[in-house]
Scaffold this active site. Structure first.
Site, PDB file in Angstrom:
ATOM      1  N   HIS A  60      33.514 124.280 -47.204  1.00 11.88           N
ATOM      2  CA  HIS A  60      35.010 124.087 -47.001  1.00 11.88           C
ATOM      3  C   HIS A  60      34.854 123.311 -45.695  1.00 11.88           C
ATOM      4  O   HIS A  60      35.983 123.418 -44.708  1.00 11.88           O
ATOM      5  CB  HIS A  60      35.676 125.534 -46.643  1.00 11.88           C
ATOM      6  CG  HIS A  60      35.510 126.553 -47.786  1.00 11.88           C
ATOM      7  ND1 HIS A  60      36.478 126.540 -48.755  1.00 11.88           N
ATOM      8  CD2 HIS A  60      34.814 127.429 -47.972  1.00 11.88           C
ATOM      9  CE1 HIS A  60      36.076 127.411 -49.389  1.00 11.88           C
ATOM     10  NE2 HIS A  60      34.991 128.018 -49.079  1.00 11.88           N
TER      11      HIS A  60
ATOM     12  N   SER B  92      37.032  95.958 -35.204  1.00 13.18           N
ATOM     13  CA  SER B  92      38.672  95.811 -35.198  1.00 13.18           C
ATOM     14  C   SER B  92      39.064  94.601 -34.401  1.00 13.18           C
ATOM     15  O   SER B  92      38.310  94.279 -33.417  1.00 13.18           O
ATOM     16  CB  SER B  92      39.006  96.957 -34.507  1.00 13.18           C
ATOM     17  OG  SER B  92      40.488  96.735 -33.895  1.00 13.18           O
TER      18      SER B  92
ATOM     19  N   LYS C 259      35.916  99.552 -31.218  1.00 14.41           N
ATOM     20  CA  LYS C 259      35.556 100.196 -32.705  1.00 14.41           C
ATOM     21  C   LYS C 259      34.516  99.462 -33.359  1.00 14.41           C
ATOM     22  O   LYS C 259      33.932  98.327 -33.336  1.00 14.41           O
ATOM     23  CB  LYS C 259      36.885  99.690 -33.439  1.00 14.41           C
ATOM     24  CG  LYS C 259      38.248 100.432 -33.103  1.00 14.41           C
ATOM     25  CD  LYS C 259      37.908 101.987 -33.613  1.00 14.41           C
ATOM     26  CE  LYS C 259      38.196 102.299 -34.803  1.00 14.41           C
ATOM     27  NZ  LYS C 259      39.363 102.022 -35.457  1.00 14.41           N
TER      28      LYS C 259
ATOM     29  N   GLU D  60      33.840 102.956 -46.573  1.00  9.39           N
ATOM     30  CA  GLU D  60      35.289 103.113 -47.212  1.00  9.39           C
ATOM     31  C   GLU D  60      35.301 102.243 -48.607  1.00  9.39           C
ATOM     32  O   GLU D  60      36.047 102.810 -49.244  1.00  9.39           O
ATOM     33  CB  GLU D  60      36.181 102.731 -45.907  1.00  9.39           C
ATOM     34  CG  GLU D  60      35.950 103.603 -44.713  1.00  9.39           C
ATOM     35  CD  GLU D  60      36.625 103.097 -43.731  1.00  9.39           C
ATOM     36  OE1 GLU D  60      37.659 103.604 -43.265  1.00  9.39           O
ATOM     37  OE2 GLU D  60      36.343 102.368 -43.036  1.00  9.39           O
TER      38      GLU D  60
END
Ligand code: ARG
Length: 458
Positions: free
Chosen positions: A156, A277, A283, A290
């Site tokens: 979980h 970024s 970043k 992804e």
């Protein structure tokens, strides 16, 4: 350009309809398989006395010339052709004249396309298999290196029990092993020749379908001509296999994304596999992971496109089936690209052991071991579980952990507790003692690595 089927028609196909109908833009990648199929076919025609040896030789030379020229870039595929089968045949006749027109005796484009796609996908299976083995190799090496690296194991997404990072990685190796096995099984059914089914009903020529199948390295020929030309199960199957691989990579990607976040910081991706970024200078984004996760939807879409395309089709061939190629090509291309970047991304990531361990120290991750400790000393497990739950509640109230609780505090919950409780809830002990088959102990991780390496080498 004249169509192979021009005879019956008074007019050319409307230009837009022609573009809509053509498949050359995506089936041209099967040129090699198409020519190999034709070479096998014409040898069989000659062996069966359907064409002369001389005709066969001319056709074979013509076909081999086309193949060589295509491979060397001396010949370009003409996109005005309807499909790759038309292109090869037209080019053959251009080169060797009317004798080339004998090639299409006792076959149809329907069996050509079914054959070409099988042969093409069999090659793709080999490539995907090799990429999977490569990634498994990377996982085994990393798992060996991190057989003792302690991290939290989650259920979980809540800290559950301590595990080793090697154990966590080897879970993915198991998934990929199953992927290899699934592909192998899929290839077994794919490796059957539909050549000689002809349009749908077989032929009056005395063909030898076993001979062409053998010449193409296939294990058998399809036993019903209507099924031979209309079966695309193999395309749906490989789309499923690739969907499953993408799903595994997507789950793994999700973890890579979480682990590389500042909230976890379990790993650092190499700069070669991260992006920045345009506005936030600090970043470092896990774009590769992804995208693997994102492209998974595409491959699922391909599977669904194939199944949906097939679902209402009457026997035998229908033009709808032309849609199989775009879908299945996208599926195999995507999975190959994904595996291609995934393996080096994992290989080059650095592991922040100290952060993994620090995360494992919080959140009462050894509570199960505390309960096991009491149970091993004779308390029924359910009772031991309840007492440990009360201890955890007490710790939360008094801002303590299982490690910082005094022996007196432990004994206020049960007089079974002795000083050896501290060893029982020590992270390293907890991990080291989980030696059950398939467990997380370092020794078990090394056994898993040996097992997987053996399986991959077979
Ligand atoms: N381009 C076609 C396909 O991909 C080849 C088979 C054409 N057969 C036919 N009867 N029109 O399915």
């Amino acid at each position: 350009m004249d169509k192979l089927w021009a005879g019956r028609f008074q007019k050319q196909l409307d230009e837009q309809a022609n573009d809509f109908n053509a498949s050359i833009h995506f089936d041209s990648r099967m040129y090699k398989q198409d020519i190999l199929g034709s070479l096998a076919h014409v040898s069989m025609l000659a062996a069966q006395g359907i064409v002369t040896e001389d005709d066969c030789e001319q056709i074979q030379n013509g076909l081999s010339g086309i193949l060589a020229d295509l491979e060397q870039g001396a010949l370009e595929i003409d996109c005005a052709s309807e499909d790759i089968h038309s292109f090869v045949e037209t080019e053959l006749v251009k080169r060797i004249g009317d004798v080339g027109k004998k090639l299409h005796t006792a076959r149809s484009r329907n069996d050509q396309v079914a054959l070409d796609l099988r042969l093409y996908l069999l090659e793709e299976v080999k490539e995907i298999d090799a990429l999977l083995r490569g990634l498994i190799g990377v996982l085994c090496a990393k798992a060996e290196e991190h057989a003792e690296t302690v991290m939290p194991g989650y259920t979980h997404l809540q800290r559950g029990q301590p595990v080793t990072f090697g154990h966590h990685l080897m879970a993915y190796a198991q998934m990929l092993l199953r992927d290899i096995d699934r592909l192998k099984d899929c290839a077994r059914r794919m490796n059957i020749s539909p050549l000689g089914s002809c349009a749908l009903a077989g032929t009056t020529f005395k063909t030898d379908r076993a001979m062409t199948a053998k010449a193409l390295g296939m294990t058998d020929y399809t036993r019903n001509s209507m099924d031979g030309v209309s079966d695309r199960d193999f395309a749906a199957e490989i789309a499923f296999c690739t969907s499953m691989i993408m799903m595994h990579l997507s789950r793994f990607s999700e973890e890579v994304i979480l682990w590389s976040s500042w909230e976890f910081k379990f790993i650092d991706l190499d700069d070669a596999y991260s992006t920045g970024s345009s506005i936030m200078p600090q970043k470092k984004n896990p774009d590769i992971a992804e995208l693997v996760r994102g492209k998974t939807g595409r491959v699922y879409g391909d599977l669904l496109a194939l199944l949906t395309m097939l679902k209402g089709l009457p026997l035998a061939y229908n033009k709808d089936m032309q849609e199989d190629k775009d879908a299945v090509f996208e599926a195999v291309d995507t999975v190959k690209m994904a595996l291609g970047v995934f393996a080096p991304m994992i290989d080059t990531m650095s592991v922040r052991k100290e952060n993994m361990r620090a995360a494992a120290e919080k959140g009462f991750i050894t509570a199960t071991d505390c309960a096991d400790y009491l149970a091993a000393k004779g308390l029924p497990f359910r009772t031991a579980y309840k007492i440990t739950g009360e201890i955890v509640a007490f710790c939360i109230q008094s801002d303590k952990t299982l490690e910082t609780l005094t022996l007196e505090e432990y004994q206020s919950f049960s007089d079974i507790f002795e000083t050896d409780i501290y060893d029982a809830i020590n992270l390293e002990t907890c991990v080291k003692n989980r030696t059950s088959a398939g467990g997380t102990a370092p020794q078990s991780v090394l056994e898993q690595v040996a097992y997987v390496k053996q399986a991959v080498s077979e």
